[in-house]
Write an enzyme that holds these catalytic residues in place. Structure first.
Site, PDB file in Angstrom:
ATOM      1  N   LYS A   1     -61.271  33.816 -69.218  1.00 24.77           N
ATOM      2  CA  LYS A   1     -62.612  33.250 -69.269  1.00 24.77           C
ATOM      3  C   LYS A   1     -63.177  33.228 -67.859  1.00 24.77           C
ATOM      4  O   LYS A   1     -62.815  32.378 -67.048  1.00 24.77           O
ATOM      5  CB  LYS A   1     -62.634  31.827 -69.830  1.00 24.77           C
ATOM      6  CG  LYS A   1     -64.058  31.340 -70.128  1.00 24.77           C
ATOM      7  CD  LYS A   1     -64.204  29.838 -70.132  1.00 24.77           C
ATOM      8  CE  LYS A   1     -64.584  29.291 -68.781  1.00 24.77           C
ATOM      9  NZ  LYS A   1     -65.922  29.720 -68.293  1.00 24.77           N
TER      10      LYS A   1
ATOM     11  N   LEU B   1     -47.673  20.454 -73.358  1.00 23.93           N
ATOM     12  CA  LEU B   1     -46.485  20.947 -72.647  1.00 23.93           C
ATOM     13  C   LEU B   1     -46.662  22.407 -72.237  1.00 23.93           C
ATOM     14  O   LEU B   1     -45.756  23.231 -72.337  1.00 23.93           O
ATOM     15  CB  LEU B   1     -45.230  20.775 -73.508  1.00 23.93           C
ATOM     16  CG  LEU B   1     -44.875  19.336 -73.877  1.00 23.93           C
ATOM     17  CD1 LEU B   1     -43.629  19.298 -74.733  1.00 23.93           C
ATOM     18  CD2 LEU B   1     -44.691  18.488 -72.627  1.00 23.93           C
TER      19      LEU B   1
ATOM     20  N   GLU C   1     -55.466  25.912 -58.742  1.00 19.08           N
ATOM     21  CA  GLU C   1     -55.966  26.171 -57.386  1.00 19.08           C
ATOM     22  C   GLU C   1     -57.345  25.549 -57.323  1.00 19.08           C
ATOM     23  O   GLU C   1     -58.302  26.054 -57.920  1.00 19.08           O
ATOM     24  CB  GLU C   1     -56.008  27.678 -57.119  1.00 19.08           C
ATOM     25  CG  GLU C   1     -56.056  28.028 -55.647  1.00 19.08           C
ATOM     26  CD  GLU C   1     -57.458  28.292 -55.150  1.00 19.08           C
ATOM     27  OE1 GLU C   1     -57.943  27.443 -54.360  1.00 19.08           O
ATOM     28  OE2 GLU C   1     -58.062  29.296 -55.531  1.00 19.08           O
TER      29      GLU C   1
ATOM     30  N   CYS D   1     -63.463  27.753 -51.361  1.00 17.39           N
ATOM     31  CA  CYS D   1     -62.619  26.562 -51.423  1.00 17.39           C
ATOM     32  C   CYS D   1     -61.773  26.407 -50.168  1.00 17.39           C
ATOM     33  O   CYS D   1     -61.359  25.293 -49.832  1.00 17.39           O
ATOM     34  CB  CYS D   1     -61.743  26.589 -52.671  1.00 17.39           C
ATOM     35  SG  CYS D   1     -60.736  28.075 -52.839  1.00 17.39           S
TER      36      CYS D   1
ATOM     37  N   GLU E   1     -66.311  17.645 -51.184  1.00 14.23           N
ATOM     38  CA  GLU E   1     -66.489  19.087 -51.029  1.00 14.23           C
ATOM     39  C   GLU E   1     -67.956  19.444 -51.265  1.00 14.23           C
ATOM     40  O   GLU E   1     -68.436  19.438 -52.394  1.00 14.23           O
ATOM     41  CB  GLU E   1     -65.588  19.838 -52.015  1.00 14.23           C
ATOM     42  CG  GLU E   1     -65.607  21.333 -51.822  1.00 14.23           C
ATOM     43  CD  GLU E   1     -64.696  22.064 -52.801  1.00 14.23           C
ATOM     44  OE1 GLU E   1     -64.095  23.088 -52.407  1.00 14.23           O
ATOM     45  OE2 GLU E   1     -64.582  21.622 -53.958  1.00 14.23           O
TER      46      GLU E   1
ATOM     47  N   GLY F   1     -54.444  20.862 -55.800  1.00 15.43           N
ATOM     48  CA  GLY F   1     -53.709  21.549 -56.847  1.00 15.43           C
ATOM     49  C   GLY F   1     -52.256  21.794 -56.539  1.00 15.43           C
ATOM     50  O   GLY F   1     -51.692  21.260 -55.583  1.00 15.43           O
TER      51      GLY F   1
END
Length: 486
Positions: free
Chosen positions: A180, A249, A255, A289, A385, A458
Site C-alpha cells: 500500500k 501476533l 521506521e 525522517c 517533527e 521505531g
C-alpha cells in the site's frame, strides 16, 4: 511551469491491472501548482482480500519462494536494469507526484533504487544457515526461511526509495508482497508493478493496492493472510500499527519519525559544516525522517553560524521542480504545508525568525526555508517533527550539554556532529540516541548500511544484511544420530 497529466491509474493484483470495480477515485495533484495529474482508486477491504489471496497463493504454491537465491538474484538484477532504462520516466513521476526537484529525483531517488536492487540481488545469494555442534547425539543445523506474505505500507515523501527498501529485501528472501503506497503519491509504485512483471517476477508475488490508511492499511494490519507488516510513517500511526499487529501476533518493522540533532563544535571546519547544516534541513524540502532540523552550536561559534545562515539560506534556490537548478520544491501536499505553517506561527510567537518564515505567494505549496533562534527549551517546534524546511538553532557550552539537548526529544532516528577531533567524534557518536550518526556530513546513505530508529523512531532495520532478519525466520533441524555400533 509545464502542466502535465497522466492517464488514470489502476491497482495491480496477481500480475494484472485490477480495476477495483466501481470504487471512488482519488485525484492526485501537482504540488507545484495544484493542477490535477491523474486519479487512482480508493480501494476497499475487498480489494485487499483479492491482493492477499494472490500473494498467499503465490507463496504457498508458486515458484518464487522455492527458487534458489541465485535465481531470485537474476530477477532482482533485471529489476535494477529496468529502473535504469526507465530512469527519466520514474524521475518525472516522482517530480510531478511529490513535487521533488527533477535533479534530486534523478540523482538520488532513481539512482538509489537502482543501487538498492543491485544490492538485494547480491544479498539474495547469501541466505544460509549454520551447523551447530551439540553435546547430544544429533546432527543439528539452522535454515532461514521467508516469513510469508509481507504487508508493506509506505509514506509520501520518498515513494520509490522507501518502497524498494521493503519490497527488495522481501523478494530477496523469497516472500510475496501486498504493497500500500501513500494515497497521495502512489504513481511510481504502480509504474514499478509493471516493471516487476517485465523483469520476470511471477504473478501474485508483488501486488499494489491504492487507498487510504484507515481503509486499506487497516485491512492489511488485521488480515489473517498477511504474515508480517513493514511500515514507514509517523510515530503516531506507527504506535497504532504496532498495537494492532501485536493483537494479531504479527511481526512488524517500524521506521518512524525523527527530529535529528546536528551538533557543531567550535573546532569544526566551518565552511564544510555550514554546507552540511543546510543540506540536512532543506533536503527533500525537509520532508525527510532523517533530516537535521535541530542545530546545536558550541557557544563561541553560535553568533557567527546564525549570521552566516541568515545570509546563506535565502539564497537556496526554491521554485519549479522541473527546473534543473531548483534545490527546494513545494511541500508534497496542502495538508503538509498547513502543518508547517502552524509550526511557523508558533516559531514567530515564541522565538526569532532570522531567515524565511513564510509561505511563498502564488500557486503551489511552497514555503521558504526558515531559520529560527531564541526558542524556549520547552517549545513544540524543538520537540516535535515539523517535517518541512525549518531549522532551529540553539547554543551549548560543553559536550555534556550538547548530548543532553540532542537526546531530549522522544525521537532517535538520526543525529550528526561536526568536529575535527576524532576522539570526540567516536565519544559523542556513542552517546547519541540514534540509529544512525553522521560525522562531518549529513545523509550519507548506502544500501549496505542499515538504518532505523530507537525510542519513538521505531524498531527494526532497513538496508544492510541486517534487514533480512525482518524478512526471514530461523528454523532449527535436529536429526537424531543412532549410537555407534560396536
Amino acid at each position: 511551469m509545464a502542466v502535465k497529466t497522466f492517464e488514470a491509474q489502476s491497482c495491480h493484483v496477481n500480475g494484472k491491472v485490477w480495476d477495483a470495480g466501481a470504487r471512488p477515485r482519488r485525484a492526485l495533484v501537482d504540488p507545484a501548482d495544484g493542477h490535477v495529474l491523474t486519479s487512482v482508486p480508493d480501494s476497499a477491504a475487498e480489494d485487499v482480500d483479492a491482493a492477499v489471496d494472490a500473494a498467499r497463493a503465490a507463496f504457498d504454491n508458486g515458484p518464487w519462494p522455492r527458487m534458489s537465491g541465485r535465481e531470485r538474484s537474476r530477477v532482482l538484477l533485471r529489476i535494477s536494469q529496468l529502473i535504469q532504462e526507465h530512469a527519466d520516466e520514474l524521475a518525472e513521476l516522482e517530480s510531478y507526484n511529490v513535487g521533488k526537484p527533477i535533479t534530486l529525483a534523478r540523482v538520488v531517488d532513481v539512482s538509489t533504487a537502482v543501487e538498492q536492487y543491485e544490492y538485494w540481488a547480491a544479498l539474495a545469494q547469501t541466505l544460509d544457515g549454520a551447523t551447530r555442534g551439540l553435546p547430544i547425539p544429533a546432527f543439528a543445523y539452522t535454515v532461514r526461511e521467508p516469513v510469508g506474505v509481507v504487508g508493506a505500507i509506505t509514506p509520501f515523501n520518498f515513494p520509490l526509495i522507501l518502497s524498494s527498501s521493503k519490497i527488495g529485501p522481501a523478494l530477496a528472501a523469497g516472500n510475496t508482497i501486498v504493497h500500500k503506497p501513500s494515497d497521495e503519491t502512489p504513481l511510481s509504485a504502480l509504474f514499478m508493478a509493471r516493471l516487476f512483471t517485465e523483469a520476470g517476477v511471477p504473478d501474485g508475488v508483488v501486488n499494489v493496492v491504492t487507498g487510504t490508511g484507515p481503509v486499506v492499511g487497516e485491512a492489511m494490519l488485521r488480515h489473517p493472510g498477511i504474515d508480517k507488516i513493514a511500515f514507514t510513517g509517523s510515530s503516531k500511526v506507527g504506535r497504532h500499527v504496532g498495537a494492532v499487529a501485536g493483537q494479531h501476533l504479527k511481526p512488524v518493522t517500524l521506521e518512524l519519525g525523527g527530529n535529528g540533532a546536528h551538533l557543531v563544535f567550535k573546532d569544526a571546519d566551518l565552511d564544510a559544516a555550514i554546507g552540511a547544516v543546510i543540506k540536512a534541513f532543506v533536503f527533500n524540502t525537509g520532508q525527510f525522517c532523517m533530516a537535521g532540523p535541530r542545530l546545536l552550536v558550541e557557544r563561541p561559534l553560535y553568533e557567527t553560524v546564525v549570521a552566516i545562515l541568515a545570509q546563506a539560506v535565502p539564497g537556496v534556490p526554491v521554485g519549479d521542480p522541473r527546473d534543473p537548478g531548483t534545490v527546494v520544491g513545494p511541500m508534497a501536499g496542502e495538508r503538509h504545508l498547513a502543518k508547517v505553517e502552524e509550526y511557523l506561527a508558533l516559531a514567530r510567537a515564541e522565538g526569532k525568525i532570522v531567515a524565511g518564515g513564510a509561505r511563498r505567494p502564488g500557486a503551489g505549496y511552497f514555503v521558504e526555508p526558515t531559520v529560527v533562534t531564541d526558542l524556549p527549551a520547552t517549545s513544540r517546534v524543538l520537540h516535535e517533527e515539523v517535517f518541512g524546511p525549518v531549522l532551529t538553532v540553539q547554543p551549548f557550552d560543553d559536550e555534556d550539554e550538547a548530548v543532553r539537548i540532542a537526546n531530549s526529544t522522544p525521537y532517535g532516528l538520526s543525529a550528526g556532529l561536526q568536529t575535527s577531533d576524532l576522539a570526540r567524534a567516536h565519544r559523542v557518536a556513542s552517546r547519541l540516541h540514534a540509529g544512525i550518526v553522521w560525522v562531518n556530513d549529513w545523509s550519507m546513505l548506502d544500501p549496505a548500511m542499515p538504518f532505523g530508529g530507537v525510542k519513538g523512531s521505531g524498531h527494526g532495520r532497513e538496508n544492510g544484511p541486517e534487514v533480512l532478519e525482518g524478512y526471514t525466520r530461523t528454523k532449527s533441524v535436529l536429526i537424531a544420530m543412532p549410537p555407534a555400533q560396536g
